[in-house]
Motif scaffolding. Sequence first.
Motif, PDB file in Angstrom:
ATOM      1  N   ARG A  91      14.004   5.345  -3.657  1.00  0.00           N
ATOM      2  CA  ARG A  91      14.845   6.537  -3.773  1.00  0.00           C
ATOM      3  C   ARG A  91      14.188   7.544  -4.722  1.00  0.00           C
ATOM      4  O   ARG A  91      14.486   7.608  -5.914  1.00  0.00           O
ATOM      5  CB  ARG A  91      16.238   6.155  -4.281  1.00  0.00           C
ATOM      6  N   THR A  92      13.241   8.313  -4.198  1.00  0.00           N
ATOM      7  CA  THR A  92      12.565   9.339  -4.982  1.00  0.00           C
ATOM      8  C   THR A  92      12.559  10.633  -4.184  1.00  0.00           C
ATOM      9  O   THR A  92      12.925  10.670  -3.009  1.00  0.00           O
ATOM     10  CB  THR A  92      11.116   8.928  -5.286  1.00  0.00           C
ATOM     11  N   SER A  93      12.113  11.727  -4.843  1.00  0.00           N
ATOM     12  CA  SER A  93      12.081  13.010  -4.149  1.00  0.00           C
ATOM     13  C   SER A  93      11.081  12.997  -2.996  1.00  0.00           C
ATOM     14  O   SER A  93      11.260  13.683  -2.002  1.00  0.00           O
ATOM     15  CB  SER A  93      11.722  14.131  -5.138  1.00  0.00           C
ATOM     16  N   LEU A  94      10.005  12.217  -3.178  1.00  0.00           N
ATOM     17  CA  LEU A  94       9.028  12.027  -2.111  1.00  0.00           C
ATOM     18  C   LEU A  94       9.095  10.581  -1.638  1.00  0.00           C
ATOM     19  O   LEU A  94       9.227   9.670  -2.447  1.00  0.00           O
ATOM     20  CB  LEU A  94       7.620  12.344  -2.609  1.00  0.00           C
ATOM     21  N   GLN A  95       9.005  10.380  -0.350  1.00  0.00           N
ATOM     22  CA  GLN A  95       9.011   9.024   0.187  1.00  0.00           C
ATOM     23  C   GLN A  95       7.597   8.467   0.178  1.00  0.00           C
ATOM     24  O   GLN A  95       6.697   8.997   0.819  1.00  0.00           O
ATOM     25  CB  GLN A  95       9.569   9.013   1.617  1.00  0.00           C
ATOM     26  N   ARG A  96       7.405   7.408  -0.579  1.00  0.00           N
ATOM     27  CA  ARG A  96       6.113   6.732  -0.638  1.00  0.00           C
ATOM     28  C   ARG A  96       6.265   5.338  -0.045  1.00  0.00           C
ATOM     29  O   ARG A  96       7.130   4.581  -0.474  1.00  0.00           O
ATOM     30  CB  ARG A  96       5.595   6.665  -2.070  1.00  0.00           C
ATOM     31  N   VAL A  97       5.428   5.043   0.919  1.00  0.00           N
ATOM     32  CA  VAL A  97       5.485   3.757   1.607  1.00  0.00           C
ATOM     33  C   VAL A  97       4.095   3.139   1.591  1.00  0.00           C
ATOM     34  O   VAL A  97       3.100   3.799   1.914  1.00  0.00           O
ATOM     35  CB  VAL A  97       5.963   3.921   3.071  1.00  0.00           C
ATOM     36  N   MET A  98       4.013   1.881   1.192  1.00  0.00           N
ATOM     37  CA  MET A  98       2.747   1.170   1.201  1.00  0.00           C
ATOM     38  C   MET A  98       2.676   0.301   2.454  1.00  0.00           C
ATOM     39  O   MET A  98       3.609  -0.466   2.731  1.00  0.00           O
ATOM     40  CB  MET A  98       2.606   0.301  -0.046  1.00  0.00           C
ATOM     41  N   VAL A  99       1.586   0.425   3.191  1.00  0.00           N
ATOM     42  CA  VAL A  99       1.389  -0.356   4.413  1.00  0.00           C
ATOM     43  C   VAL A  99       0.110  -1.184   4.250  1.00  0.00           C
ATOM     44  O   VAL A  99      -0.927  -0.652   3.823  1.00  0.00           O
ATOM     45  CB  VAL A  99       1.266   0.547   5.651  1.00  0.00           C
ATOM     46  N   GLN A 100       0.188  -2.455   4.569  1.00  0.00           N
ATOM     47  CA  GLN A 100      -0.990  -3.315   4.602  1.00  0.00           C
ATOM     48  C   GLN A 100      -1.148  -3.880   6.012  1.00  0.00           C
ATOM     49  O   GLN A 100      -0.205  -4.435   6.567  1.00  0.00           O
ATOM     50  CB  GLN A 100      -0.876  -4.465   3.598  1.00  0.00           C
ATOM     51  N   ALA A 101      -2.343  -3.724   6.558  1.00  0.00           N
ATOM     52  CA  ALA A 101      -2.640  -4.251   7.896  1.00  0.00           C
ATOM     53  C   ALA A 101      -3.688  -5.355   7.764  1.00  0.00           C
ATOM     54  O   ALA A 101      -4.773  -5.119   7.223  1.00  0.00           O
ATOM     55  CB  ALA A 101      -3.150  -3.146   8.813  1.00  0.00           C
ATOM     56  N   ASP A 102      -3.348  -6.546   8.241  1.00  0.00           N
ATOM     57  CA  ASP A 102      -4.257  -7.690   8.159  1.00  0.00           C
ATOM     58  C   ASP A 102      -4.961  -7.902   9.497  1.00  0.00           C
ATOM     59  O   ASP A 102      -4.333  -7.888  10.553  1.00  0.00           O
ATOM     60  CB  ASP A 102      -3.488  -8.969   7.794  1.00  0.00           C
ATOM     61  N   ASN A 103      -6.271  -8.097   9.428  1.00  0.00           N
ATOM     62  CA  ASN A 103      -7.081  -8.337  10.640  1.00  0.00           C
ATOM     63  C   ASN A 103      -6.849  -7.251  11.692  1.00  0.00           C
ATOM     64  O   ASN A 103      -6.547  -7.538  12.853  1.00  0.00           O
ATOM     65  CB  ASN A 103      -6.794  -9.708  11.226  1.00  0.00           C
ATOM     66  N   LEU A 104      -6.990  -6.015  11.264  1.00  0.00           N
ATOM     67  CA  LEU A 104      -6.836  -4.887  12.177  1.00  0.00           C
ATOM     68  C   LEU A 104      -7.977  -4.879  13.182  1.00  0.00           C
ATOM     69  O   LEU A 104      -9.141  -5.042  12.820  1.00  0.00           O
ATOM     70  CB  LEU A 104      -6.827  -3.584  11.366  1.00  0.00           C
ATOM     71  N   LYS A 105      -7.645  -4.676  14.459  1.00  0.00           N
ATOM     72  CA  LYS A 105      -8.648  -4.685  15.525  1.00  0.00           C
ATOM     73  C   LYS A 105      -8.524  -3.424  16.363  1.00  0.00           C
ATOM     74  O   LYS A 105      -7.430  -2.909  16.589  1.00  0.00           O
ATOM     75  CB  LYS A 105      -8.472  -5.906  16.440  1.00  0.00           C
ATOM     76  N   TYR A 106      -9.676  -2.936  16.828  1.00  0.00           N
ATOM     77  CA  TYR A 106      -9.710  -1.807  17.747  1.00  0.00           C
ATOM     78  C   TYR A 106     -10.568  -2.196  18.945  1.00  0.00           C
ATOM     79  O   TYR A 106     -11.749  -2.489  18.808  1.00  0.00           O
ATOM     80  CB  TYR A 106     -10.281  -0.559  17.074  1.00  0.00           C
ATOM     81  N   LYS A 107      -9.953  -2.223  20.123  1.00  0.00           N
ATOM     82  CA  LYS A 107     -10.620  -2.631  21.360  1.00  0.00           C
ATOM     83  C   LYS A 107     -11.310  -3.979  21.190  1.00  0.00           C
ATOM     84  O   LYS A 107     -12.438  -4.180  21.644  1.00  0.00           O
ATOM     85  CB  LYS A 107     -11.622  -1.560  21.810  1.00  0.00           C
ATOM     86  N   GLY A 108     -10.612  -4.886  20.521  1.00  0.00           N
ATOM     87  CA  GLY A 108     -11.125  -6.233  20.339  1.00  0.00           C
ATOM     88  C   GLY A 108     -12.089  -6.395  19.189  1.00  0.00           C
ATOM     89  O   GLY A 108     -12.445  -7.521  18.829  1.00  0.00           O
ATOM     90  N   GLN A 109     -12.542  -5.288  18.578  1.00  0.00           N
ATOM     91  CA  GLN A 109     -13.476  -5.357  17.463  1.00  0.00           C
ATOM     92  C   GLN A 109     -12.696  -5.432  16.147  1.00  0.00           C
ATOM     93  O   GLN A 109     -11.825  -4.610  15.871  1.00  0.00           O
ATOM     94  CB  GLN A 109     -14.390  -4.125  17.443  1.00  0.00           C
TER      95      GLN A 109
END
Length: 357
Positions: A91-109
């Motif tokens: 609950r702040t004036s700006l919304q801050r969200v932390m995202v962590q992505a594990d083993n991110l893949k793009y087109k199988g890579q």
Amino acid sequence: MRKKIRKFFLYATSSVISCVAIFAGIFLFFNFNYLRPQIEAQTTDLLEQKVRITGDIKPSFLNWHLALVMHKVDVGTDIKADAVTVSLPQRTSLQRVMVQADNLKYKGQLLGDYDIPVTVYPDGFEIDPLKGNQGGSTFKGKVKYINHELHIEGTLKDFPLGRLADEAEGKVDGIVQLEGRGETQAELIRTLKGRLMLTSGTGKLTSKSLNFWSRDLLTSFLPGKKEATTLNCAIVDFNVIGNGQAQSRAIVVDTSENTVFAKGTIDFDKGQVDMVLKPHPKDISLVSVATPVHISGAIDNATVTPEAGGVARKIGGVLLGVINPALAVLPIVEEKLGDYNGSCADILKQYQTKNVL
């Protein structure tokens, strides 16, 4: 009296910690799979690509904040992650969200694990710093999209060359600098302008590394039927010029047998490539078989055609708008010598007065 107070304090503290641990254990035991349709719908609308969560959605903690962990996440057909952890907004004036992505893949890579801190503004968002790592390689950058204007900056360090070409050895560094404007993903891609550059130092290339389009391309890099060659350096530098197109600024690959120059364009929107490669053998006995090749067609299934000298010059001068790629790019290099360094930078300077294509 002091001993009793100390004992009571320790007892109270341990009780609170135990209660918190029990609460956290119970909290983490539950799942929130009932939120799946809502999360999928909202993220699909936000990313303009179909989002599917096929694993469990469970509560967690991220940087001491409550978070949700979504397992087995697909974005469109190309992006996948084993798990995505999202901190719940504070609950702040700006919304801050932390995202962590594990083993991110793009087109199988496999791209690795990424930390993505997102700050949401009334008219856009910012990701700074964007950090990723995988197998010793790192990516650091930032993304800002405010008032329909997109800015992307990033640096890649020590990316394994073998991830780009089978059996190749060495490390790749990279730079990305892009700007665009638009309200949709298609508009942003169409208006992107900037620069994409990859550089490499010493390493090794094999016949399997190079035989991804045809034997003609393989021969350009490995004359004399060799199975492997030492990579001395490489520079692959493109200007992104809009309409989904990138135009080469400088391309040179130096090996123990050859120095290969190239010039051309890549159309990411249509998935097409149009380039000429010209090898310069270091062994004078192989000069007669140093034939330029013309690469054209779909990026993932391009046609590689050997060209005679006159035809190659015509392709270089008319089709691609250049006869001498070194002459075309070196004035830019001389203005910004800090852009390139190492032995390939010296090669570009050496060939600036020669007809290399």
